[in-house]
Design an enzyme around this catalytic site. Structure first.
Site, mmCIF file in Angstrom:
data_model
loop_
_atom_site.group_PDB
_atom_site.id
_atom_site.type_symbol
_atom_site.label_atom_id
_atom_site.label_comp_id
_atom_site.label_asym_id
_atom_site.label_seq_id
_atom_site.Cartn_x
_atom_site.Cartn_y
_atom_site.Cartn_z
ATOM 1 C CE1 TYR A 73 -4.239 -1.154 -0.464
ATOM 2 C CE2 TYR A 73 -3.337 -2.992 0.784
ATOM 3 C CZ TYR A 73 -4.315 -2.464 -0.042
ATOM 4 O OH TYR A 73 -5.358 -3.241 -0.457
ATOM 5 N NE ARG A 76 -2.972 -0.140 -5.034
ATOM 6 C CZ ARG A 76 -4.217 -0.511 -4.740
ATOM 7 N NH1 ARG A 76 -4.431 -1.479 -3.875
ATOM 8 N NH2 ARG A 76 -5.242 0.102 -5.288
ATOM 9 C CG HIS A 127 -13.844 -0.630 -3.495
ATOM 10 N ND1 HIS A 127 -13.510 -1.311 -4.641
ATOM 11 C CD2 HIS A 127 -15.096 -1.068 -3.174
ATOM 12 C CE1 HIS A 127 -14.507 -2.118 -4.983
ATOM 13 N NE2 HIS A 127 -15.480 -1.984 -4.113
ATOM 14 C CB CYS A 135 -6.424 2.925 15.092
ATOM 15 S SG CYS A 135 -5.559 1.992 16.369
ATOM 16 C CB CYS A 140 -8.090 2.793 19.100
ATOM 17 S SG CYS A 140 -7.533 4.412 18.526
ATOM 18 C CB CYS A 218 -2.916 4.382 16.672
ATOM 19 S SG CYS A 218 -4.281 5.494 17.013
ATOM 20 C CB CYS A 221 -4.781 3.853 21.115
ATOM 21 S SG CYS A 221 -4.176 2.818 19.777
HETATM 22 N N1 APR Z 1 -9.471 2.228 -20.653
HETATM 23 C C1 APR Z 1 -10.628 1.583 -20.370
HETATM 24 N N2 APR Z 1 -10.670 0.383 -19.756
HETATM 25 C C2 APR Z 1 -9.509 -0.181 -19.429
HETATM 26 C C3 APR Z 1 -8.254 0.425 -19.695
HETATM 27 C C4 APR Z 1 -8.268 1.688 -20.331
HETATM 28 N N3 APR Z 1 -7.133 2.329 -20.639
HETATM 29 N N4 APR Z 1 -7.280 -0.401 -19.233
HETATM 30 C C5 APR Z 1 -7.891 -1.453 -18.700
HETATM 31 N N5 APR Z 1 -9.235 -1.334 -18.803
HETATM 32 C C6 APR Z 1 -10.282 -2.214 -18.280
HETATM 33 C C7 APR Z 1 -9.961 -3.687 -18.300
HETATM 34 O O1 APR Z 1 -10.321 -4.289 -19.555
HETATM 35 C C8 APR Z 1 -10.837 -4.182 -17.161
HETATM 36 O O2 APR Z 1 -12.150 -4.446 -17.616
HETATM 37 O O3 APR Z 1 -10.421 -1.868 -16.918
HETATM 38 C C9 APR Z 1 -10.915 -2.990 -16.207
HETATM 39 C C10 APR Z 1 -10.094 -3.150 -14.959
HETATM 40 O O4 APR Z 1 -10.629 -4.206 -14.228
HETATM 41 P P1 APR Z 1 -10.034 -4.642 -12.820
HETATM 42 O O5 APR Z 1 -8.568 -4.747 -12.912
HETATM 43 O O6 APR Z 1 -10.795 -5.847 -12.371
HETATM 44 O O7 APR Z 1 -10.344 -3.383 -11.886
HETATM 45 P P2 APR Z 1 -11.700 -2.988 -11.190
HETATM 46 O O8 APR Z 1 -12.875 -3.353 -11.996
HETATM 47 O O9 APR Z 1 -11.552 -1.575 -10.780
HETATM 48 O O10 APR Z 1 -11.653 -3.909 -9.892
HETATM 49 C C11 APR Z 1 -12.649 -3.730 -8.922
HETATM 50 O O11 APR Z 1 -11.459 -5.112 -7.397
HETATM 51 O O12 APR Z 1 -9.367 -5.668 -6.687
HETATM 52 C C12 APR Z 1 -10.508 -5.007 -6.369
HETATM 53 O O13 APR Z 1 -10.872 -3.290 -4.845
HETATM 54 C C13 APR Z 1 -10.266 -3.564 -6.090
HETATM 55 O O14 APR Z 1 -11.560 -1.659 -6.716
HETATM 56 C C14 APR Z 1 -11.007 -2.873 -7.181
HETATM 57 C C15 APR Z 1 -12.089 -3.865 -7.553
#
Ligand code: APR
Length: 339
Positions: A73, A76, A127, A135, A140, A218, A221
Site C-alpha cells: 500500500y 501504491r 472502496h 487504527c 480505538c 496510532c 492510542c
Molecule cells: N481504458 C478503459 N478500460 C480499461 C483500460 C483503459 N485504458 N485499461 C484497462 N481497462 C479495463 C480492463 O479491460 C478491465 O475491464 O479496466 C478494467 C479493470 O478491471 P479490474 O482490474 O478488475 O479493476 P476494477 O474493476 O476496478 O476492480 C474492482 O477489485 O481488486 C478489487 O478493490 C479492487 O476496486 C477494485 C475492484
C-alpha cells in the site's frame, strides 16, 4: 495514446440520450486510471511482486504479514501521488459540476478523481482511499483522511540506489536477481545509480523485511497498528456511502443512464449498481479496452459499448455537455468549489 474508435452513429445516439438525461451514474474502475499509468487489478500488471494484488487486499493478509501489506500500500500511495489525473477524470469532474443529477461511484482508491476537481458531494468512493488511515486496535476508533505523507513511516520508503528492473537481465530467482542487482550496483564498468527508486513491484528487486515496530502506529492510542482506509475483500462498504447511493437510486424518478468505465464489473456490491440502475430504467454505456468486460448481465438493446482507452473516449463522449477538455482542465485548476 490510442485514437478514438467511436462510430459516428453511436456517438450521436449516445450524446442525444445524454443531453436529455437528468439522472446519470458513472461506475468507474481501475481502467479509468490506466491512462495515468496506474496498473489495473485483473489484467497485465495485476501482479505485485509474485502476489496477485487481490490476495494482498484482505484482512487475513494484513494479519498474517502487515509489513508486506503495508509495503504494497505504501508503494501504491507513492505511485498514485506521482501519477496525474487524465482527461477522463477531468471530463467526469466537469460533468459533475454541470449536471446536478450526476453521481460518480468510483472503486478507485488512488485520489485522482479528487485531484481532477471532482465535486466531493458527487463522488462516492466505494472502496475508500489510499490516503485514509485507521487504527486496527478494537478499542480505538482513530481515523484520518487525506494523509498524503509519503512514506507514511520511514521504514516504508521505496528503496533507492539500484538499476531499473529492465537492466536486471533474465534472472528470475531471488538469488539470481540479487546477484545481478549487486553486480549492476558494484560490478566493474557499471555506473552507480544512487538515488534512483527501485521498482519493488518487481520481485527480482530485493525488498527489506520490515519489523512490526517500524510500521505506522496510532497517534491516539499509541499501540494500535494503523492500516490503509480501503475496503478489503470480505469487508463491508462504508454504510454512509451505501445509504447515499441507495437513496439516489431509490428516488421516485427513473435513472436515465449509467456509464460503466474501466471496470471488469466482477466485484460486488459495486458491480450490482449496473443492474440496480437498469432496473430503474437506465441505459448502459460501457467504456472498456476489452469487449468481454460488460459485467455479468451483459449488454441489452439500447446499450452502448465503446471500445478503447477511457482517457481518450470519455472526454469525447462527454464533449457535447462539457466542451473541450483542455479548456475544462484549465477551469478545473482554478476551482475548488463543490458546485
Ligand atoms: N481504458 C478503459 N478500460 C480499461 C483500460 C483503459 N485504458 N485499461 C484497462 N481497462 C479495463 C480492463 O479491460 C478491465 O475491464 O479496466 C478494467 C479493470 O478491471 P479490474 O482490474 O478488475 O479493476 P476494477 O474493476 O476496478 O476492480 C474492482 O477489485 O481488486 C478489487 O478493490 C479492487 O476496486 C477494485 C475492484
Amino acid at each position: 495514446m490510442a485514437s478514438s474508435s467511436i462510430k459516428p452513429a453511436d456517438l450521436e445516439s449516445f450524446q442525444n440520450h445524454l443531453r436529455y438525461s437528468d439522472r446519470v451514474l458513472a461506475l468507474c474502475g481501475a481502467g479509468l486510471s490506466a491512462a495515468s499509468g496506474l496498473p489495473t487489478f485483473r489484467g497485465a500488471g495485476g501482479l505485485w511482486r509474485s502476489y496477485d494484488a487481490v490476495s494482498l487486499a484482505t484482512p487475513e493478509a494484513f494479519a498474517r504479514d502487515p509489513g508486506l501489506v503495508w509495503q504494497f500500500y505504501s508503494y501504491r500511495r507513492h505511485m498514485a501521488l506521482q501519477a496525474q489525473p487524465n482527461p477522463a477524470h477531468y471530463a467526469l469532474a466537469a460533468l459533475a459540476r454541470r449536471k446536478k443529477g450526476f453521481l460518480t461511484l468510483s472503486q478507485n482508491v488512488d485520489g485522482l478523481s479528487q485531484r481532477a476537481g471532482h465535486p466531493a458531494s458527487r463522488l462516492h468512493l466505494l472502496h475508500g482511499s489510499l490516503f485514509d488511515i485507521k487504527c486496527t486496535a478494537f478499542y480505538c476508533n482513530y481515523t484520518e483522511s487525506n494523509n498524503f505523507t509519503d512514506p507514511i513511516a520511514p521504514a516504508l520508503a521505496i528503496p533507492k540506489g539500484g538499476p531499473s528492473p529492465a537492466s536486471l537481465g533474465t534472472a528470475t530467482s531471488g538469488a539470481g536477481a540479487t546477484e545481478s542487482l549487486q553486480h549492476a550496483m558494484h560490478g566493474a564498468g557499471s555506473k552507480p545509480q544512487g538515488g534512483k527508486e527501485l521498482d519493488i513491484s518487481d520481485d527480482r528487486v530485493e525488498m527489506p523485511e520490515i519489523d512490526a515496530k517500524d510500521l505506522p502506529h496510532c497517534p491516539r492510542c499509541g499501540d494500535g497498528l494503523l492500516r490503509p482506509g480501503v475496503v478489503w475483500f470480505g469487508e463491508r462498504l462504508p454504510e454512509k456511502i451505501i445509504n447515499e447511493v441507495d437513496n439516489f437510486i431509490e428516488e421516485p424518478k427513473k435513472i436515465d443512464l449509467i456509464l460503466v468505465i474501466g471496470t471488469s464489473a466482477q466485484v460486488y456490491p459495486a458491480a450490482g449498481y449496473i443492474d440496480k440502475a437498469r432496473a430503474k430504467g437506465a441505459r448502459v454505456a460501457v467504456v472498456n479496452m476489452d469487449r468481454a468486460d460488460t459485467g455479468r448481465g451483459g449488454l441489452e438493446k439500447g446499450d452502448w459499448f465503446f471500445e478503447g482507452d477511457a482517457g481518450v473516449l470519455v472526454p469525447e463522449l462527454l464533449k457535447s455537455e462539457i466542451g473541450d477538455i483542455s479548456n475544462t482542465e484549465r477551469r478545473a485548476g482554478n476551482r475548488e468549489d463543490d458546485g
